[in-house]
Design a protein around this motif. Structure first.
Motif, mmCIF file in Angstrom:
data_model
loop_
_atom_site.group_PDB
_atom_site.id
_atom_site.type_symbol
_atom_site.label_atom_id
_atom_site.label_comp_id
_atom_site.label_asym_id
_atom_site.label_seq_id
_atom_site.Cartn_x
_atom_site.Cartn_y
_atom_site.Cartn_z
ATOM 1 N N ARG A 133 -4.843 -7.666 12.526
ATOM 2 C CA ARG A 133 -4.462 -8.072 11.169
ATOM 3 C C ARG A 133 -3.116 -7.481 10.786
ATOM 4 O O ARG A 133 -2.305 -8.148 10.133
ATOM 5 C CB ARG A 133 -5.539 -7.666 10.159
ATOM 6 C CG ARG A 133 -5.747 -6.181 9.978
ATOM 7 C CD ARG A 133 -6.830 -5.883 8.985
ATOM 8 N NE ARG A 133 -6.519 -6.431 7.669
ATOM 9 C CZ ARG A 133 -7.131 -6.038 6.562
ATOM 10 N NH1 ARG A 133 -8.083 -5.126 6.622
ATOM 11 N NH2 ARG A 133 -6.805 -6.557 5.403
ATOM 12 N N TYR A 134 -2.848 -6.251 11.230
ATOM 13 C CA TYR A 134 -1.567 -5.620 10.882
ATOM 14 C C TYR A 134 -0.431 -6.139 11.773
ATOM 15 O O TYR A 134 0.724 -6.190 11.336
ATOM 16 C CB TYR A 134 -1.685 -4.102 10.973
ATOM 17 C CG TYR A 134 -2.642 -3.529 9.956
ATOM 18 C CD1 TYR A 134 -2.318 -3.528 8.611
ATOM 19 C CD2 TYR A 134 -3.873 -3.008 10.337
ATOM 20 C CE1 TYR A 134 -3.205 -3.021 7.665
ATOM 21 C CE2 TYR A 134 -4.753 -2.493 9.411
ATOM 22 C CZ TYR A 134 -4.408 -2.504 8.068
ATOM 23 O OH TYR A 134 -5.291 -2.017 7.136
ATOM 24 N N TYR A 169 -0.849 -7.073 1.600
ATOM 25 C CA TYR A 169 -1.193 -6.096 2.633
ATOM 26 C C TYR A 169 -0.508 -4.743 2.417
ATOM 27 O O TYR A 169 -0.961 -3.740 2.951
ATOM 28 C CB TYR A 169 -0.835 -6.646 4.015
ATOM 29 C CG TYR A 169 -1.866 -7.633 4.519
ATOM 30 C CD1 TYR A 169 -2.967 -7.209 5.248
ATOM 31 C CD2 TYR A 169 -1.749 -8.978 4.229
ATOM 32 C CE1 TYR A 169 -3.914 -8.113 5.691
ATOM 33 C CE2 TYR A 169 -2.698 -9.893 4.675
ATOM 34 C CZ TYR A 169 -3.778 -9.442 5.399
ATOM 35 O OH TYR A 169 -4.723 -10.335 5.826
ATOM 36 N N ARG A 180 -2.472 -3.888 -1.680
ATOM 37 C CA ARG A 180 -3.917 -4.066 -1.824
ATOM 38 C C ARG A 180 -4.701 -3.449 -0.678
ATOM 39 O O ARG A 180 -5.862 -3.099 -0.846
ATOM 40 C CB ARG A 180 -4.245 -5.558 -1.929
ATOM 41 C CG ARG A 180 -3.816 -6.195 -3.238
ATOM 42 C CD ARG A 180 -4.183 -7.666 -3.310
ATOM 43 N NE ARG A 180 -5.625 -7.858 -3.282
ATOM 44 C CZ ARG A 180 -6.284 -8.469 -2.303
ATOM 45 N NH1 ARG A 180 -5.623 -8.929 -1.257
ATOM 46 N NH2 ARG A 180 -7.581 -8.609 -2.353
ATOM 47 N N ASP A 181 -4.078 -3.308 0.496
ATOM 48 C CA ASP A 181 -4.759 -2.704 1.629
ATOM 49 C C ASP A 181 -4.692 -1.176 1.500
ATOM 50 O O ASP A 181 -3.621 -0.581 1.544
ATOM 51 C CB ASP A 181 -4.093 -3.145 2.942
ATOM 52 C CG ASP A 181 -4.870 -2.672 4.157
ATOM 53 O OD1 ASP A 181 -5.694 -3.431 4.674
ATOM 54 O OD2 ASP A 181 -4.643 -1.513 4.573
ATOM 55 N N LYS A 182 -5.849 -0.538 1.328
ATOM 56 C CA LYS A 182 -5.888 0.888 1.024
ATOM 57 C C LYS A 182 -5.274 1.736 2.133
ATOM 58 O O LYS A 182 -4.503 2.661 1.880
ATOM 59 C CB LYS A 182 -7.343 1.320 0.779
ATOM 60 C CG LYS A 182 -7.472 2.766 0.325
ATOM 61 C CD LYS A 182 -8.917 3.104 -0.016
ATOM 62 C CE LYS A 182 -9.036 4.549 -0.484
ATOM 63 N NZ LYS A 182 -10.454 4.900 -0.789
ATOM 64 N N ARG A 183 -5.597 1.407 3.382
ATOM 65 C CA ARG A 183 -5.093 2.209 4.505
ATOM 66 C C ARG A 183 -3.579 2.110 4.622
ATOM 67 O O ARG A 183 -2.895 3.113 4.805
ATOM 68 C CB ARG A 183 -5.759 1.760 5.807
ATOM 69 C CG ARG A 183 -5.407 2.619 7.005
ATOM 70 C CD ARG A 183 -6.434 2.480 8.097
ATOM 71 N NE ARG A 183 -6.273 3.513 9.104
ATOM 72 C CZ ARG A 183 -7.192 3.809 10.001
ATOM 73 N NH1 ARG A 183 -8.351 3.180 10.007
ATOM 74 N NH2 ARG A 183 -6.975 4.761 10.896
ATOM 75 N N THR A 199 -8.036 -12.446 -0.702
ATOM 76 C CA THR A 199 -6.949 -12.523 0.275
ATOM 77 C C THR A 199 -6.712 -13.958 0.724
ATOM 78 O O THR A 199 -5.569 -14.418 0.816
ATOM 79 C CB THR A 199 -7.267 -11.642 1.505
ATOM 80 O OG1 THR A 199 -7.427 -10.284 1.085
ATOM 81 C CG2 THR A 199 -6.130 -11.710 2.530
ATOM 82 N N SER A 217 -16.539 -6.061 0.297
ATOM 83 C CA SER A 217 -15.623 -6.447 1.368
ATOM 84 C C SER A 217 -15.381 -7.945 1.391
ATOM 85 O O SER A 217 -14.242 -8.406 1.529
ATOM 86 C CB SER A 217 -16.177 -5.982 2.719
ATOM 87 O OG SER A 217 -15.362 -6.422 3.785
ATOM 88 N N ARG A 227 -9.612 -12.895 8.939
ATOM 89 C CA ARG A 227 -10.504 -12.446 7.866
ATOM 90 C C ARG A 227 -11.857 -13.164 7.956
ATOM 91 O O ARG A 227 -12.904 -12.566 7.697
ATOM 92 C CB ARG A 227 -9.868 -12.716 6.500
ATOM 93 C CG ARG A 227 -8.714 -11.803 6.123
ATOM 94 C CD ARG A 227 -9.152 -10.359 5.949
ATOM 95 N NE ARG A 227 -9.251 -9.648 7.230
ATOM 96 C CZ ARG A 227 -9.951 -8.551 7.421
ATOM 97 N NH1 ARG A 227 -10.680 -8.047 6.436
ATOM 98 N NH2 ARG A 227 -9.969 -7.949 8.591
ATOM 99 N N LYS A 253 -13.162 -9.044 -1.499
ATOM 100 C CA LYS A 253 -11.752 -8.780 -1.220
ATOM 101 C C LYS A 253 -11.198 -9.806 -0.231
ATOM 102 O O LYS A 253 -10.052 -10.253 -0.357
ATOM 103 C CB LYS A 253 -11.603 -7.363 -0.654
ATOM 104 C CG LYS A 253 -10.159 -6.902 -0.537
ATOM 105 C CD LYS A 253 -10.074 -5.449 -0.126
ATOM 106 C CE LYS A 253 -8.614 -4.995 -0.048
ATOM 107 N NZ LYS A 253 -8.516 -3.566 0.353
#
Length: 306
Positions: A51-52, A280, A283-286, A225, A218, A112, A221
């Protein structure tokens, strides 16, 4: 774009201000993208996760596309010409990355879908190797419309490509059918991508209704997305129609043409390419925690762990 000589002083000043504003917005966008791309390469988890990796592809694609369109805007503003063969190369590259961004957004939606609807197979299907294969497939699929466009542009005589003109894609459209064919190919691609996104949304929605607790959060979210990806694709689809609108308006009023072209650039080129960093990057916590860590030179992690 219309000649500045056809504008009066007040209109010219407003046009100058808008060109400067576009430079500021593009510069800010590219700086943000550079920071996001740097963060992506600083964490091993990001460049080993599908995804990244796809997110990074959209950042690179958007950055190249915006840089290219901005260069053409500046050349047009100062009425700087180039040989048409060089202009053709630039136009083809820009078309390629319009589709790379859109096809990548569709691939991210499918990722996703797999993560939420097929969680037990996600680790198996979405490996780093699969991500690299996916990137190759994305570029191959995105190249097909470009090949069609090149075949359309090949109808021009060889002498045309030796001429010096202000670079614009409209320069290569000699017949109405060429414009219709270009539009038909683009719309076919976006129709397929919209079908994929709608399918993924419906399946994730079903999973959300059946989920509970953390799984429900999850899937919720994931739904948001997919909606954002769908909105991005909608803006990209509308972008395909803007040249037809601008060409019609140009026959009516030069200043109105400039206003509409400016609005289209901000709304349908800049705006959709600002959404990916928000989806990303924030909104993406990491990823957001990694951004804060590098933005604060490591102070964030020390405070959070202390």
């Amino acid at each position: 774009m219309a000649s500045n000589n056809s504008l009066n002083g007040g209109e010219l000043s407003r046009y100058d201000f808008r060109v400067v504003l576009v430079q500021v917005l593009v510069s800010v966008f590219l700086c943000i993208n550079l920071f996001l791309i740097t963060t992506f390469f600083m964490e091993a988890f990001f460049y080993t996760s599908m995804r990244y990796i796809l997110f990074a592809i959209t950042l690179l694609s958007d950055s190249l596309f915006l840089s290219g369109t901005n260069v053409l805007l500046i050349l047009d503003y100062f009425h700087l010409t180039m040989q048409m063969w060089l202009c053709l190369i630039i136009v083809i590259v820009l078309y390629l990355y319009v589709f790379v961004t859109s096809v990548t957004l569709t691939a991210m939606t499918l990722e996703r879908y797999v993560a939420i609807c097929m969680p037990l197979r996600h680790a198996e299907l979405c490996t780093t190797r699969s991500a690299l294969h996916c990137v190759l497939i994305i570029h191959c699929l995105s190249s097909v419309p470009c090949i069609v466009f090149v075949s359309i542009f090949a109808s021009a005589p060889l002498s045309f490509y030796k001429q010096h003109r202000v670079c614009s894609v409209e320069m290569f459209i000699f017949h109405r059918w060429q414009s219709h064919l270009r539009s038909a190919v683009s719309e076919f691609y976006f129709l397929i991508m919209c079908v994929v996104i709608v399918f993924s949304y419906v399946q994730i929605l079903k999973a959300a209704k059946a989920a509970s607790g953390e799984n429900k959060k999850s899937t919720g979210k994931g739904l948001r997305t997919v909606v954002v990806h769908g909105f991005q694709l909608l803006l990209c689809l509308i972008q395909l129609w803007t040249p037809f609108i601008e060409a019609a308006v140009l026959q009516i009023n030069v200043m109105l043409y400039i206003n509409i072209r400016y609005f289209n650039y901000i709304t349908f080129i800049l705006a959709p390419r600002c959404l990916s960093p928000l989806v990303y990057g924030l909104r993406d916590k990491r990823f957001f925690n990694a951004l804060k860590y590098y933005a604060l030179c490591g102070l964030y992690r020390k405070q959070s762990s202390g």
